[in-house]
Design an enzyme around this catalytic site. Structure first.
Site, PDB file in Angstrom:
ATOM      1  N   GLY A  83     -13.358  -0.898  -7.849  1.00 19.65           N
ATOM      2  CA  GLY A  83     -14.665  -0.291  -7.588  1.00 19.65           C
ATOM      3  C   GLY A  83     -14.708   0.599  -6.362  1.00 19.65           C
ATOM      4  O   GLY A  83     -15.786   0.824  -5.807  1.00 19.65           O
ATOM      5  N   GLY A  84     -13.560   1.100  -5.893  1.00 18.26           N
ATOM      6  CA  GLY A  84     -13.572   1.992  -4.724  1.00 18.26           C
ATOM      7  C   GLY A  84     -14.180   1.296  -3.523  1.00 18.26           C
ATOM      8  O   GLY A  84     -13.999   0.094  -3.323  1.00 18.26           O
ATOM      9  N   GLU A  93      -5.632   4.589  -7.270  1.00 19.76           N
ATOM     10  CA  GLU A  93      -6.796   5.229  -6.657  1.00 19.76           C
ATOM     11  C   GLU A  93      -7.793   5.660  -7.706  1.00 19.76           C
ATOM     12  O   GLU A  93      -8.311   4.810  -8.400  1.00 19.76           O
ATOM     13  CB  GLU A  93      -6.376   6.392  -5.755  1.00 19.76           C
ATOM     14  CG  GLU A  93      -7.220   6.569  -4.482  1.00 19.76           C
ATOM     15  CD  GLU A  93      -8.731   6.673  -4.636  1.00 19.76           C
ATOM     16  OE1 GLU A  93      -9.370   5.599  -4.637  1.00 19.76           O
ATOM     17  OE2 GLU A  93      -9.274   7.768  -4.661  1.00 19.76           O
ATOM     18  N   GLU A 136      -3.438   8.147  -3.829  1.00 18.42           N
ATOM     19  CA  GLU A 136      -3.954   7.257  -2.767  1.00 18.42           C
ATOM     20  C   GLU A 136      -4.166   7.960  -1.433  1.00 18.42           C
ATOM     21  O   GLU A 136      -4.967   7.513  -0.609  1.00 18.42           O
ATOM     22  CB  GLU A 136      -2.993   6.074  -2.585  1.00 18.42           C
ATOM     23  CG  GLU A 136      -3.705   4.787  -2.245  1.00 18.42           C
ATOM     24  CD  GLU A 136      -4.530   4.278  -3.405  1.00 18.42           C
ATOM     25  OE1 GLU A 136      -5.732   4.038  -3.199  1.00 18.42           O
ATOM     26  OE2 GLU A 136      -4.001   4.154  -4.521  1.00 18.42           O
ATOM     27  N   THR A 157      -9.060   1.190 -10.293  1.00 16.52           N
ATOM     28  CA  THR A 157      -8.291   0.084  -9.715  1.00 16.52           C
ATOM     29  C   THR A 157      -8.422  -1.090 -10.673  1.00 16.52           C
ATOM     30  O   THR A 157      -9.242  -1.072 -11.577  1.00 16.52           O
ATOM     31  CB  THR A 157      -8.882  -0.261  -8.318  1.00 16.52           C
ATOM     32  OG1 THR A 157      -8.746   0.873  -7.465  1.00 16.52           O
ATOM     33  CG2 THR A 157      -8.214  -1.438  -7.645  1.00 16.52           C
ATOM     34  N   ARG A 166       0.837  -1.204   0.000  1.00 14.16           N
ATOM     35  CA  ARG A 166       0.000   0.000   0.000  1.00 14.16           C
ATOM     36  C   ARG A 166       0.873   1.256   0.000  1.00 14.16           C
ATOM     37  O   ARG A 166       1.934   1.292   0.652  1.00 14.16           O
ATOM     38  CB  ARG A 166      -0.862  -0.020   1.270  1.00 14.16           C
ATOM     39  CG  ARG A 166      -1.881   1.107   1.401  1.00 14.16           C
ATOM     40  CD  ARG A 166      -2.980   0.993   0.422  1.00 14.16           C
ATOM     41  NE  ARG A 166      -4.131   1.819   0.745  1.00 14.16           N
ATOM     42  CZ  ARG A 166      -5.087   2.111  -0.137  1.00 14.16           C
ATOM     43  NH1 ARG A 166      -5.035   1.637  -1.375  1.00 14.16           N
ATOM     44  NH2 ARG A 166      -6.121   2.843   0.216  1.00 14.16           N
ATOM     45  N   ASP A 221      -7.499   8.507   0.118  1.00 12.84           N
ATOM     46  CA  ASP A 221      -8.234   7.436   0.820  1.00 12.84           C
ATOM     47  C   ASP A 221      -8.196   7.631   2.347  1.00 12.84           C
ATOM     48  O   ASP A 221      -8.891   6.932   3.081  1.00 12.84           O
ATOM     49  CB  ASP A 221      -7.678   6.053   0.473  1.00 12.84           C
ATOM     50  CG  ASP A 221      -8.296   5.499  -0.806  1.00 12.84           C
ATOM     51  OD1 ASP A 221      -9.159   6.173  -1.388  1.00 12.84           O
ATOM     52  OD2 ASP A 221      -7.915   4.384  -1.210  1.00 12.84           O
ATOM     53  N   THR A 268      -3.798  -0.576  -7.745  1.00 13.44           N
ATOM     54  CA  THR A 268      -4.518   0.689  -7.920  1.00 13.44           C
ATOM     55  C   THR A 268      -3.591   1.893  -8.012  1.00 13.44           C
ATOM     56  O   THR A 268      -2.462   1.852  -7.512  1.00 13.44           O
ATOM     57  CB  THR A 268      -5.473   0.900  -6.711  1.00 13.44           C
ATOM     58  OG1 THR A 268      -6.298   2.038  -6.954  1.00 13.44           O
ATOM     59  CG2 THR A 268      -4.729   1.112  -5.406  1.00 13.44           C
TER      60      THR A 268
HETATM   61  N1  GLY Z   1      -8.201   3.228  -3.832  1.00 12.19           N
HETATM   62  C1  GLY Z   1      -9.102   2.156  -3.784  1.00 12.19           C
HETATM   63  C2  GLY Z   1      -8.931   1.347  -2.559  1.00 12.19           C
HETATM   64  O1  GLY Z   1      -7.819   1.249  -2.074  1.00 12.19           O
HETATM   65  O2  GLY Z   1      -9.871   0.794  -2.063  1.00 12.19           O
END
Ligand code: GLY
Length: 579
Positions: free
Chosen positions: A485-486, A420, A437, A400, A114, A440, A418
């Protein structure tokens, strides 16, 4: 019982010389002819398989598997190609989560690649004049860029599970980047949609995605990316060290700090980046064991709560209104806990009992079979340390990609990756887009004096919804699934599990199925699908509904009776290929 590899510390990268022999066999698709005739995206095979969001990415992965590579070798090739041909969704400028089942050791390892906030970031990173920025203002430019994790993740996992030379895995993409590829409908649509939301504002991005007269490049246009070919050649030769140190790292920092809306990334932030092996999140559902990714993604835990609640009900009668009602209510309960408790567990304490069976049974008892709740409140899972926190309402945006791979050695891989939102921060350097990112995170750090778990902190990882998943049957991998899909990802992937395990749907039918999504508010019904037809009956139960387009990207493999079945989501451009 599923065996997990204990997290170990990372080893530093070694210098690897690029293979000189040209390598790239475009795989004939004729072996898939029968299955393709039945469904253009599905595949059936006996030895190995890839399902990914672009045919060139699936072909690159398949070519590696055909030449004796492992699932991990193929993943490096797939991710490199996605960086080029699906640049709006993922790439080496972003981050990822990976589940890897080692067929020999019979162990599951989960890798956290991440993105990470700069060390200097604090709670008010996204504040201006004492107030949080709006989302678009925060997204565009250098401020939203976190330290990318994907290259380090690929190298770390490749060192443990790769069979082929690292450098060789980049050759397919380097060749296509030099020769050019054709913009498909999805990429063309994405460029056009993003044109007026910052995509034109950065020189490299504009020059790459727009014609000289300023119009967005259209489907059918050939796109050459020599800069990316050069970047990948460096990474191929020097490993992750070539990305996190030296000229590429300097270019990233320069792009971030010189961009409008500059960020704070430093070369030290990049050099210090670490991939983390995490404990997988595994739980029982029916006769299966479902394993996903732990924090900083909320994916595994929220899916675990939804399925743990639904385990109290018999859904085997199929996708009826009554079963969807239970599904929606379970989603509300789980998303309420997600908002309050889930974040990067290296920075915030989280309740140990989020998946406690008794707790989830109690949560299930809150569901009224005849009446919808408007909004669920978070529960009080077993937790020996009480902290007052406030829910986070930040939602992630849907840019993503997800891919799955099975190889002939019995290794199984599920990876969600991703940058983002579509086109990330919009800032491009050296032929790749940088993520956004950090959006988020919750921009607000507290509500009424109560801290928000997902607030920004230096070196912290923003909460994700990405849910790479492997379902086990009799201790063997049975279903590999995941989606972009966020914050809707959790719904899409949970539905794929229910469709296959409870409703015993054909895998491609499960990918095609119309979605019904709830994130503890209004219920989204996917326009133009069977989901839309349930509108009146769901409203009669008290659900507030919204019919809209939904943009999942499920890529799945099911393994049964020594046969591999692959499916790809019709909402994206992908395909499953196997032999
Ligand atoms: N940016 C999408 C996720 O990490 O859920």
């Amino acid at each position: 019982m599923i065996f997990f590899k204990s997290p170990v510390s990372n080893t530093s990268s070694s210098l690897i010389r690029i293979a000189t022999a040209a390598f790239y066999a475009v795989v004939s698709l004729s072996a898939q002819a029968d299955e393709q005739a039945k469904h253009p995206r599905a595949a059936k095979a006996t030895t190995h398989m890839v399902s990914a969001a672009h045919p060139l990415a699936a072909e690159a992965g398949l070519a590696i598997l055909e030449s004796g590579g492992s699932a991990m070798d193929a993943a490096v090739a797939v991710q490199a190609m996605l960086t080029l041909v699906e640049p709006e969704s993922s790439g080496i400028g972003g981050g990822a989560f990976l589940l890897y089942w080692d067929g020999e050791d019979k162990q599951l390892t989960t890798y956290d690649g991440r993105e990470t906030a700069p060390a200097s970031a604090n709670n008010e990173y996204f504040y201006r004049d004492g107030k949080p920025l709006s989302w678009p203002a925060a997204r565009t430019g250098g401020l939203s860029v976190g330290v990318p994790g994907t290259v380090k993740l690929l190298e770390t996992a490749h060192q443990q599970h790769g069979r082929l030379n690292w450098a060789r895995l980049f050759i397919p993409t380097i060749n296509v980047a030099r020769d050019g590829f054709t913009i498909n409908d999805k990429l063309a649509r994405s460029i056009s949609r993003a044109a007026d939301s910052g995509l034109r504002d950065f020189d490299q991005t504009r020059q790459y995605f727009f014609a000289e007269d300023g119009t967005p490049k259209t489907a059918g246009t050939r796109l050459v990316n020599q800069d990316l070919a050069d970047t990948l050649t460096l990474i191929a030769a020097h490993g992750a060290d070539g990305f996190y140190n030296g000229t590429i790292a300097e270019s990233i920092v320069e792009a971030v700090t010189n961009a409008a809306n500059p960020g704070q990334l430093t070369t030290k932030d990049l050099a210090d980046y670490e991939v983390k092996e995490r404990d997988p999140v595994c739980f029982d559902y029916r006769d299966f064991s479902v394993c996903g990714m732990g924090p900083p993604t909320s994916g595994g835990l929220t899916m675990g709560q939804m399925l743990g609640i639904l385990n109290q009900f018999d859904l085997s009668t199929g996708p009826s209104v009554a079963n969807w009602h239970h599904y929606i209510e379970a989603a509300k309960l789980a998303y309420a806990d997600r908002a309050l408790y889930m974040a990067d567990a290296d920075f915030v304490d989280m309740p140990a009992g989020l998946l406690n069976t008794g707790y989830l049974r109690d949560r299930a008892s809150l569901i009224d079979p005849d009446v919808a709740t408007q909004q669920a409140s978070a529960g009080t899972p077993p937790w020996d340390e009480v902290r007052l926190q406030s829910p986070d309402t930040q939602t992630e945006k849907p840019g993503t990609s997800h891919f799955v791979i099975a190889d002939k050695y019995g290794n199984r891989l599920s990876m969600t990756t991703t940058i983002e939102s579509g086109f990330g921060s919009r800032v491009m350097t050296r032929g790749f887009l940088l993520n956004n990112e950090l959006t988020d995170f919750s921009f607000k750090h507290e509500n009424d004096g109560k801290p928000i778990a997902n607030r920004v902190e230096g070196g912290k990882r923003p909460r994700s919804s990405m849910s790479p998943t492997i379902v086990f049957k009799n201790e063997k991998p049975y279903l590999l699934t995941g989606s972009p899909g966020g914050s809707r990802i959790i719904n899409y992937v949970t539905q794929s599990v229910i469709a296959v395990l409870d409703w015993q749907m054909d895998l491609q039918d499960a990918a095609d199925m119309g979605h019904i999504v709830n994130r503890n508010g209004t219920t989204d019904l996917e326009a133009g699908t069977e989901a839309e037809e349930l509108d009146a009956e769901l409203k009669a139960l008290g659900h507030e509904t919204n019919i809209r387009e939904l943009n999942s990207g499920l890529h799945m493999i099911l393994i049964e009776n020594n046969t591999l079945y692959g499916a790809a989501d019709p909402r994206r451009a992908g395909v499953a290929l196997g032999r």
